[in-house]
Every structure is written in C-alpha cells, then in structure tokens.
Write an enzyme that holds these catalytic residues in place. Structure first.
Site, short mmCIF file in Angstrom:
data_model
loop_
_atom_site.label_atom_id
_atom_site.label_comp_id
_atom_site.label_asym_id
_atom_site.label_seq_id
_atom_site.Cartn_x
_atom_site.Cartn_y
_atom_site.Cartn_z
N LYS A 293 6.20 -3.02 -10.11
CA LYS A 293 5.17 -2.70 -9.11
C LYS A 293 5.12 -1.20 -8.89
O LYS A 293 6.15 -0.55 -8.82
CB LYS A 293 5.54 -3.41 -7.79
CG LYS A 293 4.70 -3.04 -6.59
CD LYS A 293 5.02 -3.93 -5.39
CE LYS A 293 5.91 -3.26 -4.39
NZ LYS A 293 6.21 -4.10 -3.22
N GLU B 158 3.53 1.70 31.53
CA GLU B 158 4.98 1.89 31.36
C GLU B 158 5.69 0.55 31.48
O GLU B 158 5.24 -0.34 32.20
CB GLU B 158 5.51 2.84 32.45
CG GLU B 158 5.16 4.29 32.19
CD GLU B 158 5.72 5.22 33.25
OE1 GLU B 158 6.52 4.76 34.10
OE2 GLU B 158 5.35 6.40 33.23
N GLN C 215 11.15 2.79 5.95
CA GLN C 215 11.19 4.27 5.91
C GLN C 215 12.65 4.68 6.02
O GLN C 215 13.11 5.19 7.03
CB GLN C 215 10.36 4.83 7.07
CG GLN C 215 8.89 4.46 6.96
CD GLN C 215 8.08 5.03 8.11
OE1 GLN C 215 8.20 6.21 8.44
NE2 GLN C 215 7.27 4.21 8.74
#
Ligand code: R5P
Length: 318
Positions: free
Chosen positions: A195, A41, A99
């Site tokens: 591409k 942690e 994303q």
C-alpha cells in the site's frame, strides 16, 4: 491495612455503551463525572469518594477526539487531587496513535505528546487494545499494557470454519499481526498488500501490488483500524483481481469516517467484523455485512487482573 479501598469505574462520554457493558460484567456501577458548562468547557466532579481506591477511567478517544482526551485529563486530575490510589486509563482505541513518529519535516510526534499529557494529569497506568505501534509504550513512564483483540477475534473466525483460508495484511505495517492470525488460524497462506499513501492528500492510499497467492482462496484481511475504509476496499479489489474466491475483513477499531459507509456499501466484502471499542454510527449499523464483537469481557478481566495484581498473560493477553 489493605493496599486499597477497592476500585471504582469512571467513564467519559466517548463510549458509554461499552462502559455499561464492562460494569455489567464486573457486577458493579460505573459513574459518569463529566458534564458541560454553557460555554462548552467540561465540568468534572466525581460523585463518590475515591480515597485510596484504584480508579479505572474507561474512555477510548474516538468521536470528538480532542474533547474526549480533555475529559480523561480532567477526570485524572480530579481523581489525583481526591487521593486515588492508582489511576488507570482503559483506552481501547488510543487516538493520535498513527502519528507516532516524525515522518515528515516540521510535524509533531502527537502520540508522544498525548502520553506525556496523560502522565502529567495523574494517569499512572494505561491499558490499550491493539495499539497502532507497540513501541508507543515507551512514550509513557508508567506501565502500559496492550491487549490483543485476537483473543476474541480468532475464536470468532475459527467458528466460521473457512476452508482454503489465506490471511492478508492490507499493508506492510500490519504484517506481524497478520502472521500471528495466520499461525493461530492454521491458514493455508499469508499475503501482504503493498500500500502506498500520498502524504499530501489526507487519508488517501492505493493498493499497488501484493506478495502471496490468493487464487481460489477465501481471504480474511486483518487490520487494526478501519477509518475511511480506503485501505480495505482497495485491498479487496486487488485480491479479487488476483483470483480470490471470497474476501472478508476483521479489524479491531471501526472508526468509519466518511466515506467509509459509502465505500463499504459498494464493496463486495462478504463480512466486516469489528469490536465495540468505538461506537458505530447509524450508516454503518445499517449495513448488512457488518458484525460487532464486544470487548467488554476482555476489559473486565484486565480491570480485575490490574486491581488484584495478577498476571495478564495466559487468559488475557495471548
Ligand atoms: C494504517 O497503517 C492502519 O493500520 C490502517 O490500515 C489505516 O489507518 C486504515 O485507514 P483507512 O481505512 O482510512 O484506509
């Protein structure tokens, strides 16, 4: 009473070399509040008071991307609970930024989720460098200033005095960026590689065709990210097959995930220029054609402009 008690630089562990350079430019100290507990942690404690101070957290989300995002969230939470004035994240390389849309069924919009988590933690402003798609700024309610690496990369290319220059984008997504470079470099032309990605295979792409003429030209490929170096090495092969005399690359963020080093060592790219937004691994550092330009001065100016409330336009953002 003054608006703030000054500012303070805090750094996570993603790119400590960069935070040291920024602090040096600002002639100030940078603090590292993160350590690890035995179980992994993250333990955060800011070692000095931040009451009514502008807190700048320098942390690109490269390397251990998920742990580095967690460090930002915990530092911001600590700063908010310690009564900081503004909490500004300096995140030159913003992970998950590719994303940024629902491009397939049942996939997350990860960049939006990361922005919401930052907002929730207490980050009040974000500063990035060449964010993958600028509309991501809409994922965050506070101000999000995106700096351009062209401010330092264009003068570098100009100094090379490249004749018969054509600027190339390795995909259609980068066409606007490549056009801006071509204009500012007075290039003879612009070309765009077509591409295609196979979305079922991660990080795989092919350079199928191109628009533009590179016959007997010296080519500079401009991209925001080099990850596995597939896009640029595929583009390079296509460009040489179309008669280019010399091909080099200028990119903002060098992630260089494997097999980038292998691909670059086998390539005929004469020069690969990146910024220090991400620390380079030793395999990449040992390649003779890789050159790094520092963004420390640019970030230092952005920090001062933010703290003093002056405009980013002109000197900092072009
Ligand atoms: C993609 O849209 C980006 O602009 C970069 O071209 C891409 O992320 C580079 O990835 P790789 O080096 O793995 O081809």
């Amino acid at each position: 009473m003054p608006r703030t008690n000054g500012y303070i630089l805090l750094s996570g562990s993603a790119n400590t070399e960069l935070s040291v350079k920024v602090a040096k430019k600002l002639k100030t100290k940078v603090y590292y509040p993160c350590t690890k507990f035995a179980d992994g942690e993250i333990n955060v404690q800011i070692p000095v008071s931040v009451r009514r101070k502008d807190v700048f957290i320098i942390q690109p989300t490269c390397g251990e991307v998920n742990a580095n995002i967690m460090e930002i969230l915990l530092i911001a939470d600590a700063a908010r609970r310690a009564s900081a004035n503004e909490i500004i994240l300096i995140c030159p390389y913003f992970g998950y930024s590719r994303q940024d849309r629902k491009c397939d069924p049942r996939v997350p919009v990860s960049a939006s989720l990361i922005a919401s988590m930052l907002e929730h933690s207490g980050v009040s402003r974000i500063i990035t460098l060449d964010i993958h798609s600028e509309q991501q700024q809409g994922f965050f309610k506070g101000p999000w200033d995106n700096l351009y690496a062209s401010y330092i990369l264009v003068p570098y290319i100009k100094k090379l005095k490249i004749k018969n220059l054509v600027v190339v984008s390795p995909d259609k997504g980068g066409a606007v960026r490549a056009t801006a470079y071509a204009r500012r470099l007075d290039a003879e032309g612009l070309a765009i590689v077509y591409k295609e990605r196979d979305t079922s295979v991660k990080n795989s792409s092919k350079a199928l065709d191109m628009i533009g003429d590179v016959q007997n030209k010296n080519v500079v490929i401009v991209d925001d990210i080099i990850d596995t170096a597939g896009s640029i090495t595929n583009a390079e092969k296509l460009l040489y097959s179309r008669g280019a005399k010399d091909v080099c690359v200028v990119a903002t963020h060098g992630i260089f995930s494997p097999p980038a080093a292998e691909r670059l060592s086998k390539s005929s790219l004469t020069r690969v220029v990146v910024t220090d937004s991400i620390p380079l691994n030793n395999d990449i550092k040992s390649l003779p054609n890789v050159k790094v330009i520092s963004i420390a001065g640019l970030l230092a100016k952005a920090i001062l402009a933010t703290h003093t409330g002056i405009s980013f336009s002109g000197e900092i953002i072009d």
